[in-house]
Design a protein around this motif. Sequence first.
Motif, PDB file in Angstrom:
ATOM      1  N   ILE A 167       0.918  -0.941   0.036  1.00 18.39           N
ATOM      2  CA  ILE A 167       0.042  -0.079  -0.150  1.00 18.39           C
ATOM      3  C   ILE A 167       0.948   1.130  -0.031  1.00 18.39           C
ATOM      4  O   ILE A 167       2.170   1.173   0.379  1.00 18.39           O
ATOM      5  CB  ILE A 167      -0.851   0.010   1.248  1.00 18.39           C
ATOM      6  CG1 ILE A 167      -0.078   0.391   2.513  1.00 18.39           C
ATOM      7  CG2 ILE A 167      -1.650  -1.181   1.451  1.00 18.39           C
ATOM      8  CD1 ILE A 167      -1.164   0.877   3.921  1.00 18.39           C
ATOM      9  N   VAL A 168       0.314   2.371  -0.520  1.00 20.25           N
ATOM     10  CA  VAL A 168       1.141   3.757  -0.476  1.00 20.25           C
ATOM     11  C   VAL A 168       0.008   4.786   0.061  1.00 20.25           C
ATOM     12  O   VAL A 168      -1.097   4.524   0.146  1.00 20.25           O
ATOM     13  CB  VAL A 168       1.453   4.118  -1.774  1.00 20.25           C
ATOM     14  CG1 VAL A 168       0.120   4.594  -2.760  1.00 20.25           C
ATOM     15  CG2 VAL A 168       2.361   5.614  -1.599  1.00 20.25           C
ATOM     16  N   ALA A 169       0.660   5.472   1.188  1.00 21.26           N
ATOM     17  CA  ALA A 169      -0.281   6.511   1.778  1.00 21.26           C
ATOM     18  C   ALA A 169       0.640   7.761   1.748  1.00 21.26           C
ATOM     19  O   ALA A 169       1.610   7.821   1.832  1.00 21.26           O
ATOM     20  CB  ALA A 169      -0.667   6.160   3.179  1.00 21.26           C
ATOM     21  N   GLU A 178       4.355  13.485   3.547  1.00 23.40           N
ATOM     22  CA  GLU A 178       5.181  12.499   3.467  1.00 23.40           C
ATOM     23  C   GLU A 178       4.409  11.465   2.746  1.00 23.40           C
ATOM     24  O   GLU A 178       3.129  11.273   2.750  1.00 23.40           O
ATOM     25  CB  GLU A 178       4.993  11.965   5.072  1.00 23.40           C
ATOM     26  CG  GLU A 178       5.841  10.617   5.100  1.00 23.40           C
ATOM     27  CD  GLU A 178       5.997  10.120   6.587  1.00 23.40           C
ATOM     28  OE1 GLU A 178       6.639   9.116   7.056  1.00 23.40           O
ATOM     29  OE2 GLU A 178       5.029  10.638   7.521  1.00 23.40           O
ATOM     30  N   VAL A 179       5.092  10.476   1.997  1.00 25.86           N
ATOM     31  CA  VAL A 179       4.474   9.309   1.344  1.00 25.86           C
ATOM     32  C   VAL A 179       5.161   8.238   1.967  1.00 25.86           C
ATOM     33  O   VAL A 179       6.504   8.310   2.239  1.00 25.86           O
ATOM     34  CB  VAL A 179       5.106   9.518   0.047  1.00 25.86           C
ATOM     35  CG1 VAL A 179       4.368   8.303  -0.940  1.00 25.86           C
ATOM     36  CG2 VAL A 179       4.700  10.716  -0.701  1.00 25.86           C
ATOM     37  N   ARG A 180       4.373   7.087   2.324  1.00 28.81           N
ATOM     38  CA  ARG A 180       4.645   5.816   2.828  1.00 28.81           C
ATOM     39  C   ARG A 180       4.453   4.816   2.253  1.00 28.81           C
ATOM     40  O   ARG A 180       3.265   4.767   1.667  1.00 28.81           O
ATOM     41  CB  ARG A 180       4.521   5.784   4.414  1.00 28.81           C
ATOM     42  CG  ARG A 180       5.141   6.430   5.355  1.00 28.81           C
ATOM     43  CD  ARG A 180       4.663   6.080   6.814  1.00 28.81           C
ATOM     44  NE  ARG A 180       5.448   6.878   7.856  1.00 28.81           N
ATOM     45  CZ  ARG A 180       5.418   6.672   9.094  1.00 28.81           C
ATOM     46  NH1 ARG A 180       4.592   5.527   9.617  1.00 28.81           N
ATOM     47  NH2 ARG A 180       5.793   7.396   9.847  1.00 28.81           N
ATOM     48  N   ALA A 181       4.975   3.856   2.033  1.00 29.58           N
ATOM     49  CA  ALA A 181       4.700   2.178   1.472  1.00 29.58           C
ATOM     50  C   ALA A 181       4.749   1.321   2.447  1.00 29.58           C
ATOM     51  O   ALA A 181       5.739   1.406   3.246  1.00 29.58           O
ATOM     52  CB  ALA A 181       5.568   1.919   0.137  1.00 29.58           C
ATOM     53  N   TYR A 182       3.871   0.400   2.403  1.00 27.85           N
ATOM     54  CA  TYR A 182       3.761  -0.714   3.632  1.00 27.85           C
ATOM     55  C   TYR A 182       3.855  -1.973   3.036  1.00 27.85           C
ATOM     56  O   TYR A 182       3.064  -1.927   1.793  1.00 27.85           O
ATOM     57  CB  TYR A 182       2.733  -0.581   4.774  1.00 27.85           C
ATOM     58  CG  TYR A 182       2.914   0.568   5.409  1.00 27.85           C
ATOM     59  CD1 TYR A 182       3.110   0.719   6.836  1.00 27.85           C
ATOM     60  CD2 TYR A 182       2.208   1.890   4.965  1.00 27.85           C
ATOM     61  CE1 TYR A 182       3.250   1.795   7.660  1.00 27.85           C
ATOM     62  CE2 TYR A 182       2.039   2.972   5.642  1.00 27.85           C
ATOM     63  CZ  TYR A 182       2.781   3.126   7.255  1.00 27.85           C
ATOM     64  OH  TYR A 182       2.682   4.117   7.984  1.00 27.85           O
ATOM     65  N   ALA A 183       4.106  -3.019   3.354  1.00 25.61           N
ATOM     66  CA  ALA A 183       3.781  -4.421   3.083  1.00 25.61           C
ATOM     67  C   ALA A 183       2.754  -5.001   3.722  1.00 25.61           C
ATOM     68  O   ALA A 183       2.250  -4.806   4.862  1.00 25.61           O
ATOM     69  CB  ALA A 183       5.263  -5.381   3.319  1.00 25.61           C
ATOM     70  N   VAL A 184       1.708  -5.501   2.733  1.00 23.96           N
ATOM     71  CA  VAL A 184       0.415  -6.026   3.410  1.00 23.96           C
ATOM     72  C   VAL A 184       0.580  -7.157   4.165  1.00 23.96           C
ATOM     73  O   VAL A 184      -0.371  -7.253   5.096  1.00 23.96           O
ATOM     74  CB  VAL A 184      -0.483  -5.960   1.986  1.00 23.96           C
ATOM     75  CG1 VAL A 184      -1.930  -6.684   2.569  1.00 23.96           C
ATOM     76  CG2 VAL A 184      -0.912  -4.794   1.523  1.00 23.96           C
TER      77      VAL A 184
END
Length: 241
Positions: A167-169, A178-184
Amino acid sequence: GARLKLSVPVTYDTVYGVSWSPDGKLIAFGCADNTLRAIEAETGKQVLFNGAHGDWVLDTAFSKDGSHLVSVSRDRSMKLIQVATQQFIDNITSITPGALKGGLMAVDRHAQKDELLVGGADGVPKIYRMHREKKRVIGDDFNLIRAFAPMQGRIFAVELSPDGSRIVAGGSFEGKGEVRAYAVEDGKLLWSLVAEGPIYAACFSPDGKTVAAGGFEGTVRLIDVEKGAARTQFLPAPLSI
């Protein structure tokens, strides 16, 4: 050049969160009059109107088969609507007082299944299942699948990668973005990129290898998903004086 195909005056104020139905026949959106609506893409005829929300409706998403419509609002809720009947079906998020710490601003559906990524004022990206699988109990948040590590400030944009693995937020805190990426799968924070101004939009490229993010600065950054670093940036609408 571009030619206007359809123009439909709706409500008396801003509209938000436009989404297309899977078959491309309907366009849904939220309104600042607290209503959720959908129109026929070909004719502009309104085919869905629902007033279940108590505040601005800020984003929308159809179910995979197009039979249901999901909406998020400043009223802190995510609601499920049946398209054919225009009826409110369920609050997907908890209805327990205090369970939700602020309005919800963005929603995106998983490409292959009816799971929903949401973000809002509490800075916590969350994934919910769309349809309830057991009876509601006061105090539950049963539809919640995963909550990710909170960001500082508010989230304005969320999106699942095309394969649903990340996901990106995007959001803002005290004037910074801020832009963040997480592993689902495990919720791991993969990377974070800071911007000088708030981030209002963030999305994956169709191949899932790039994230585009933009906001108050007027600059669009194209970010390498694996590295979390901007490949390039540009002004999409440069101004000349």
